[in-house]
Design a protein around this motif. Structure first.
Motif, short mmCIF file in Angstrom:
data_model
loop_
_atom_site.label_atom_id
_atom_site.label_comp_id
_atom_site.label_asym_id
_atom_site.label_seq_id
_atom_site.Cartn_x
_atom_site.Cartn_y
_atom_site.Cartn_z
N ASP A 121 0.92 -1.05 0.06
CA ASP A 121 0.08 0.11 0.07
C ASP A 121 0.93 1.23 -0.21
O ASP A 121 2.01 1.25 0.13
N ASP A 122 0.30 2.61 -0.04
CA ASP A 122 1.09 3.53 -0.13
C ASP A 122 1.78 4.12 1.11
O ASP A 122 2.95 4.85 1.13
N GLU A 123 1.47 3.30 2.32
CA GLU A 123 2.13 3.70 3.37
C GLU A 123 3.15 2.53 3.87
O GLU A 123 4.02 2.62 4.71
N GLY A 124 3.20 1.48 3.08
CA GLY A 124 4.21 0.29 3.31
C GLY A 124 3.83 -0.88 4.55
O GLY A 124 4.60 -1.42 4.80
N LYS A 125 2.55 -0.60 4.98
CA LYS A 125 2.08 -1.43 6.21
C LYS A 125 1.49 -2.68 5.56
O LYS A 125 1.46 -3.59 6.31
N ASP A 126 1.07 -2.44 4.53
CA ASP A 126 0.08 -3.79 3.89
C ASP A 126 0.96 -4.30 2.59
O ASP A 126 1.51 -3.64 2.01
N VAL A 206 -8.63 -3.76 0.18
CA VAL A 206 -7.26 -3.21 0.64
C VAL A 206 -6.86 -2.68 -0.90
O VAL A 206 -6.42 -3.85 -1.51
N ASN A 207 -6.26 -1.61 -1.08
CA ASN A 207 -5.57 -1.19 -2.38
C ASN A 207 -3.85 -1.29 -2.37
O ASN A 207 -3.60 -0.93 -1.23
N LEU A 208 -3.66 -1.98 -3.22
CA LEU A 208 -2.02 -2.52 -3.20
C LEU A 208 -1.28 -1.74 -4.51
O LEU A 208 -2.48 -1.80 -5.55
N SER A 210 2.32 -2.22 -7.58
CA SER A 210 3.53 -2.64 -7.67
C SER A 210 4.41 -1.44 -7.37
O SER A 210 4.14 -0.28 -6.94
N LYS A 211 5.64 -1.79 -7.58
CA LYS A 211 6.67 -0.86 -7.31
C LYS A 211 6.47 0.42 -8.40
O LYS A 211 6.47 1.50 -7.92
N GLN A 212 6.34 0.30 -9.55
CA GLN A 212 6.19 1.35 -10.56
C GLN A 212 4.84 1.91 -10.31
O GLN A 212 4.74 3.14 -10.36
N GLY A 213 3.64 1.07 -10.05
CA GLY A 213 2.54 1.58 -9.73
C GLY A 213 2.51 2.64 -8.68
O GLY A 213 1.59 3.46 -8.71
N LEU A 214 3.35 2.33 -7.42
CA LEU A 214 3.19 3.16 -6.50
C LEU A 214 3.70 4.49 -6.82
O LEU A 214 3.32 5.65 -6.50
#
Length: 302
Positions: A121-126, A206-208, A210-214
């Motif tokens: 996720d955008d916060e890195g917790k999920d 829960v929205n997640l 990929s590296k490029q997607g983030l």
């Protein structure tokens, strides 16, 4: 002597007459032969070259669909799943011509999930980490009784339960779904997906990324904030933007640029045997697709 001359004259007249009749019969045959030869020559000249023939074939819808199908399979071999998916989806209305089409779509979606491997996720917790058919999950969510919970487990992808829009993950006899598609399109191929926890509150996915997607998400957020600030500074320009038409299927590039969406952040252009496809990328997950200069689909995430 006179009798001889008379007989000779008569014979000469008869001989000339026969020659004229033979000439009359021969001339049409000669003309006919010339005519046939000319038609053959014209036919040969009218036949297209290999390149021209290819272009002629490409104008036939059935041939175009076959070209698309074959191109998609080649892209799959090269692991260009994003491009392959776009082409396969464009053939959905003709699944009767390509019996394995939906099976290919499922496999391409699953292959893209595995290719990216790690989604956060955008916060890195999920996060979920994919390795083969094994999926490691750690997600914070709100359960149906409104309690905050954490899903922390290892599951297996069930190909049998996967659909054209969902990837099924089984653990302890229960199924969670990775929602790789929505009403606005398939976000999996643009670096974003949703994970549906089996005991979460309805709609609480829960929205997640990929590296490029983030990275794209953060960039789009930045551009969106900048555009809002620009509109505030321009004042009335916001009203003018509202009055512009929204993008529509069938529009040209210039018509889209004159619409409420305006010019894109970037353009991804690909040349195929049957023509050119373009993906126009806008902020906040908005995409417009062109094929040979016309809009074929529009995607956005609300």
């Amino acid at each position: 002597m006179r009798k001889f001359i008379l007989i000779y004259t008569l014979c000469t007249i008869l001989l000339v007459g026969c020659m004229e009749k033979e000439s009359e019969h021969t001339t049409p045959v000669t003309k006919s032969a010339v005519s046939i030869e000319t038609n053959d020559e014209r036919g040969t000249k009218a036949e297209p070259t290999d390149e021209a023939a290819s272009k002629e074939i490409s104008r036939d819808p059935a041939e175009i669909r076959k070209l698309k199908y074959d191109t998609a399979k080649e892209l799959i071999k090269k692991q260009h799943f994003n491009e392959a998916y776009d082409i396969l989806i464009s053939l959905s209305a003709h699944v009767n011509k390509f019996p394995d089409l939906f099976s290919l779509i499922k496999n391409v979606r699953l292959s893209e999930l595995k290719k990216q491997k790690k989604w956060t996720d955008d916060e890195g917790k999920d996060r979920i980490i994919v390795s083969g058919n094994t999926v490691k999950v750690k997600l914070h969510y709100t359960s149906k009784n409104w309690k905050d919970k954490v899903a922390n487990y290892t599951g297996k992808i069930s190909k049998k339960r996967c659909t054209t829009s969902k990837i099924a993950v089984v653990h302890n006899g229960k199924v969670d779904y990775i929602l790789s598609a929505s009403n606005s399109g398939d976000s999996l191929f643009y670096g974003e997906l949703s994970y549906e926890v089996y005991d979460a509150r309805e709609g609480e996915d829960v929205n997640l990324f990929s590296k490029q997607g983030l990275a794209d998400y953060k960039e789009s957020e930045k551009q969106y904030e900048e555009s809002l600030e620009k509109k505030k500074q321009e004042g009335k320009s916001s009203q003018k933007s509202i009055e512009k038409p929204t993008p529509q299927i069938g529009m040209t590039a210039s018509e889209v640029e004159a619409s409420s969406w305006g010019k894109p952040v970037r353009k991804n252009i690909t040349e195929y045997p049957w023509g050119k496809r373009e993906q126009w990328v806008y902020s906040i997950y908005r995409y417009i697709y062109f094929e040979n200069g016309r809009v074929t689909s529009i995607q956005w995430t609300e």
